[in-house]
Write a protein that holds these residues in place. Structure first.
Motif, PDB file in Angstrom:
ATOM      1  N   LEU A 149      59.521  -7.898 -22.257  1.00 25.85           N
ATOM      2  CA  LEU A 149      59.811  -6.590 -21.683  1.00 25.85           C
ATOM      3  C   LEU A 149      61.257  -6.590 -21.204  1.00 25.85           C
ATOM      4  CD1 LEU A 149      56.613  -7.222 -21.008  1.00 25.85           C
ATOM      5  CD2 LEU A 149      56.811  -5.001 -19.881  1.00 25.85           C
ATOM      6  N   ASP A 150      61.983  -5.572 -21.607  1.00 24.41           N
ATOM      7  CA  ASP A 150      63.418  -5.466 -21.350  1.00 24.41           C
ATOM      8  C   ASP A 150      63.669  -4.220 -20.514  1.00 24.41           C
ATOM      9  OD1 ASP A 150      66.241  -5.049 -21.721  1.00 24.41           O
ATOM     10  OD2 ASP A 150      65.796  -3.890 -23.528  1.00 24.41           O
ATOM     11  N   TYR A 151      64.107  -4.405 -19.265  1.00 25.38           N
ATOM     12  CA  TYR A 151      64.321  -3.280 -18.355  1.00 25.38           C
ATOM     13  C   TYR A 151      65.818  -3.009 -18.207  1.00 25.38           C
ATOM     14  CZ  TYR A 151      59.524  -4.374 -16.890  1.00 25.38           C
ATOM     15  OH  TYR A 151      58.182  -4.623 -16.863  1.00 25.38           O
ATOM     16  N   GLY A 152      66.196  -1.735 -18.247  1.00 26.30           N
ATOM     17  CA  GLY A 152      67.584  -1.360 -18.046  1.00 26.30           C
ATOM     18  C   GLY A 152      67.664   0.012 -17.403  1.00 26.30           C
ATOM     19  N   GLY A 199      60.943 -12.011 -34.743  1.00 24.20           N
ATOM     20  CA  GLY A 199      59.513 -12.281 -34.804  1.00 24.20           C
ATOM     21  C   GLY A 199      58.757 -11.928 -33.540  1.00 24.20           C
ATOM     22  N   THR A 200      59.478 -11.556 -32.469  1.00 31.25           N
ATOM     23  CA  THR A 200      58.862 -11.238 -31.179  1.00 31.25           C
ATOM     24  C   THR A 200      58.851  -9.729 -30.959  1.00 31.25           C
ATOM     25  OG1 THR A 200      59.475 -13.336 -30.119  1.00 31.25           O
ATOM     26  CG2 THR A 200      59.161 -11.447 -28.669  1.00 31.25           C
ATOM     27  N   ARG A 201      57.751  -9.207 -30.397  1.00 33.15           N
ATOM     28  CA  ARG A 201      57.708  -7.796 -30.009  1.00 33.15           C
ATOM     29  C   ARG A 201      58.487  -7.627 -28.708  1.00 33.15           C
ATOM     30  NH1 ARG A 201      56.543  -5.679 -34.595  1.00 33.15           N
ATOM     31  NH2 ARG A 201      56.673  -3.711 -33.441  1.00 33.15           N
ATOM     32  N   VAL A 202      59.425  -6.687 -28.701  1.00 33.97           N
ATOM     33  CA  VAL A 202      60.269  -6.425 -27.541  1.00 33.97           C
ATOM     34  C   VAL A 202      60.123  -4.962 -27.148  1.00 33.97           C
ATOM     35  CG1 VAL A 202      62.602  -6.480 -26.594  1.00 33.97           C
ATOM     36  CG2 VAL A 202      61.915  -8.185 -28.294  1.00 33.97           C
ATOM     37  N   HIS A 203      59.858  -4.719 -25.872  1.00 34.28           N
ATOM     38  CA  HIS A 203      59.635  -3.374 -25.353  1.00 34.28           C
ATOM     39  C   HIS A 203      60.762  -3.046 -24.365  1.00 34.28           C
ATOM     40  CE1 HIS A 203      55.446  -3.795 -26.859  1.00 34.28           C
ATOM     41  NE2 HIS A 203      55.635  -5.057 -26.486  1.00 34.28           N
ATOM     42  N   SER A 204      61.552  -2.032 -24.663  1.00 35.31           N
ATOM     43  CA  SER A 204      62.680  -1.652 -23.807  1.00 35.31           C
ATOM     44  C   SER A 204      62.300  -0.488 -22.904  1.00 35.31           C
ATOM     45  CB  SER A 204      63.888  -1.270 -24.665  1.00 35.31           C
ATOM     46  OG  SER A 204      64.428  -2.403 -25.314  1.00 35.31           O
ATOM     47  N   VAL A 205      62.398  -0.711 -21.605  1.00 33.51           N
ATOM     48  CA  VAL A 205      62.133   0.303 -20.592  1.00 33.51           C
ATOM     49  C   VAL A 205      63.471   0.736 -20.009  1.00 33.51           C
ATOM     50  CG1 VAL A 205      60.993   0.797 -18.399  1.00 33.51           C
ATOM     51  CG2 VAL A 205      59.916  -0.754 -20.045  1.00 33.51           C
ATOM     52  N   ARG A 206      63.729   2.036 -19.963  1.00 31.01           N
ATOM     53  CA  ARG A 206      64.986   2.544 -19.429  1.00 31.01           C
ATOM     54  C   ARG A 206      64.689   3.537 -18.303  1.00 31.01           C
ATOM     55  NH1 ARG A 206      66.245  -1.336 -21.353  1.00 31.01           N
ATOM     56  NH2 ARG A 206      67.729  -1.802 -23.034  1.00 31.01           N
ATOM     57  N   LEU A 207      64.933   3.086 -17.062  1.00 30.24           N
ATOM     58  CA  LEU A 207      64.615   3.882 -15.875  1.00 30.24           C
ATOM     59  C   LEU A 207      65.703   3.698 -14.818  1.00 30.24           C
ATOM     60  CD1 LEU A 207      60.806   3.037 -15.491  1.00 30.24           C
ATOM     61  CD2 LEU A 207      61.759   5.248 -16.170  1.00 30.24           C
ATOM     62  N   PRO A 208      65.894   4.692 -13.945  1.00 32.90           N
ATOM     63  CA  PRO A 208      66.863   4.534 -12.854  1.00 32.90           C
ATOM     64  C   PRO A 208      66.488   3.348 -11.961  1.00 32.90           C
ATOM     65  CG  PRO A 208      66.150   6.825 -13.046  1.00 32.90           C
ATOM     66  CD  PRO A 208      65.233   6.023 -13.928  1.00 32.90           C
ATOM     67  N   GLU A 215      61.769  -9.883 -18.819  1.00 35.12           N
ATOM     68  CA  GLU A 215      60.476 -10.505 -18.547  1.00 35.12           C
ATOM     69  C   GLU A 215      59.852 -10.955 -19.863  1.00 35.12           C
ATOM     70  OE1 GLU A 215      56.291  -8.598 -17.183  1.00 35.12           O
ATOM     71  OE2 GLU A 215      57.930  -8.384 -15.741  1.00 35.12           O
ATOM     72  N   VAL A 216      59.387 -12.183 -19.911  1.00 34.54           N
ATOM     73  CA  VAL A 216      58.651 -12.669 -21.074  1.00 34.54           C
ATOM     74  C   VAL A 216      57.263 -13.085 -20.600  1.00 34.54           C
ATOM     75  CG1 VAL A 216      59.719 -14.963 -20.849  1.00 34.54           C
ATOM     76  CG2 VAL A 216      58.576 -14.323 -22.985  1.00 34.54           C
ATOM     77  N   GLY A 222      42.266 -16.679 -21.309  1.00 34.11           N
ATOM     78  CA  GLY A 222      41.942 -16.766 -19.891  1.00 34.11           C
ATOM     79  C   GLY A 222      43.099 -16.959 -18.949  1.00 34.11           C
ATOM     80  N   GLU A 223      44.373 -16.916 -19.442  1.00 34.64           N
ATOM     81  CA  GLU A 223      45.495 -17.131 -18.529  1.00 34.64           C
ATOM     82  C   GLU A 223      46.791 -16.531 -19.079  1.00 34.64           C
ATOM     83  OE1 GLU A 223      46.248 -21.284 -18.005  1.00 34.64           O
ATOM     84  OE2 GLU A 223      45.903 -21.747 -20.121  1.00 34.64           O
ATOM     85  N   HIS A 224      47.722 -16.284 -18.158  1.00 34.89           N
ATOM     86  CA  HIS A 224      49.026 -15.737 -18.507  1.00 34.89           C
ATOM     87  C   HIS A 224      50.113 -16.472 -17.730  1.00 34.89           C
ATOM     88  CE1 HIS A 224      46.150 -12.393 -19.090  1.00 34.89           C
ATOM     89  NE2 HIS A 224      46.875 -12.135 -20.161  1.00 34.89           N
ATOM     90  N   LEU A 225      51.277 -16.571 -18.335  1.00 36.85           N
ATOM     91  CA  LEU A 225      52.465 -17.113 -17.679  1.00 36.85           C
ATOM     92  C   LEU A 225      53.567 -16.073 -17.813  1.00 36.85           C
ATOM     93  CD1 LEU A 225      54.192 -19.419 -16.418  1.00 36.85           C
ATOM     94  CD2 LEU A 225      54.677 -20.165 -18.767  1.00 36.85           C
ATOM     95  N   VAL A 226      54.111 -15.625 -16.674  1.00 38.72           N
ATOM     96  CA  VAL A 226      55.154 -14.599 -16.677  1.00 38.72           C
ATOM     97  C   VAL A 226      56.450 -15.201 -16.135  1.00 38.72           C
ATOM     98  CG1 VAL A 226      55.873 -12.345 -15.819  1.00 38.72           C
ATOM     99  CG2 VAL A 226      53.455 -12.772 -16.328  1.00 38.72           C
ATOM    100  N   LEU A 227      57.516 -15.113 -16.930  1.00 41.76           N
ATOM    101  CA  LEU A 227      58.850 -15.534 -16.509  1.00 41.76           C
ATOM    102  C   LEU A 227      59.718 -14.290 -16.446  1.00 41.76           C
ATOM    103  CD1 LEU A 227      59.316 -18.632 -18.869  1.00 41.76           C
ATOM    104  CD2 LEU A 227      58.516 -18.628 -16.496  1.00 41.76           C
TER     105      LEU A 227
END
Length: 266
Positions: A149-152, A199-208, A215-216, A222-227
């Motif tokens: 997830l790519d925030y800008g 090869g990776t899905r990338v989602h760009s969020v653009r908000l004030p 974020e990856v 049964g589990e997630h790791l967020v960096l």
């Protein structure tokens, strides 16, 4: 003494980096590039105790002579031509602007090797952002599912950000994540699944309110790791990494992508 030209000298990123260059014993700020301030004295534009001029283009700046390293913090539209102009003139380049693709860097690498100069490019010159990428690459060696997830800010035109693009391409060098439902089998608009980069899905969020947050998300049963890396509202996090790149790039031939490559020596 390494002499530096800063492209984007009137931009948001410039003040703390230019000040750090001017304060360094081994670096000297000798020129700037800005169309809006072209022809003005560098001291007047920056407020720093430096000599030199602001030029309207990188071509003009490097043609004036006396520049060892070009630092580019301009825009996605300008960075490619700026970097190529510097390389063609035999000037080393540090790229902090986003917008260049893997193919763009491949062509720039060939040109840099032909001219025997170095290019250091990072989607993000923050040391913490570099640590995120290194940790993500390590995680990808052991995990098979992830998305970015790519925030800008709502005014950022380039998607994904250079940070997210570089991260996706670095992960792609490790492996391609195991796919979810193929896009051709989806029910609904495929755009909802983001873009595929390396090869990776990338989602760009653009908000004030965002600068450039990255974020990856890694997942297994049964589990997630967020960096995640969240910079603050000033360009201060990019100072140390940019100065490291300026100091190291004269010893490089070709393109090195990622501050982590300088920090970790590979």
């Amino acid at each position: 003494m390494t002499t530096v030209c800063f492209a984007g000298i009137t931009g948001w990123t410039a003040p703390p980096i230019a000040a750090a260059i001017a304060a360094s014993d081994d670096l000297e700020l000798v020129a700037g590039v800005s169309r809006s301030a072209a022809g003005r004295d560098l001291r007047d534009v920056t407020g720093l105790d430096v000599d030199g001029w602001v030029h309207g283009s990188v071509v003009e700046a490097v043609a004036s002579g006396g520049v060892d390293v070009l630092v580019d913090y301009t825009s996605a539209e300008a960075v490619g031509a700026n970097a190529r102009a510097a390389v063609d003139a035999g000037v080393h380049v540090v790229i902090g602007s986003s917008g260049l693709t893997a193919d763009d860097y491949a062509r720039l690498d060939a040109a840099a090797r032909d001219r025997n100069v170095g290019v250091v490019a990072a989607g993000n010159f923050s040391v913490m952002a570099a640590l995120l990428q290194r940790a993500a690459v390590l995680a990808a060696q052991h995990l098979e599912h992830w998305e970015i997830l790519d925030y800008g800010s709502d005014t950022k035109p380039d998607v994904p950000s250079g940070t997210a693009r570089q991260l996706a391409e670095a992960l792609g060098e490790v492996r391609t994540p195991r796919p979810a439902v193929p896009v051709e089998d989806l029910s609904g608009p495929v755009e909802a699944r983001g873009a595929e980069v390396g090869g990776t899905r990338v989602h760009s969020v653009r908000l004030p309110g965002y600068v450039v947050s990255t974020e990856v998300v890694f997942a297994a049963a049964g589990e997630h790791l967020v960096l995640r890396h969240d910079p603050g509202p000033t360009p201060t996090p990019y100072v140390d990494g940019t100065l490291l790149a300026i100091r190291r790039v004269p010893g490089i031939v070709g393109v090195v992508r990622g501050l982590d490559r300088l920090l970790f020596g590979d």
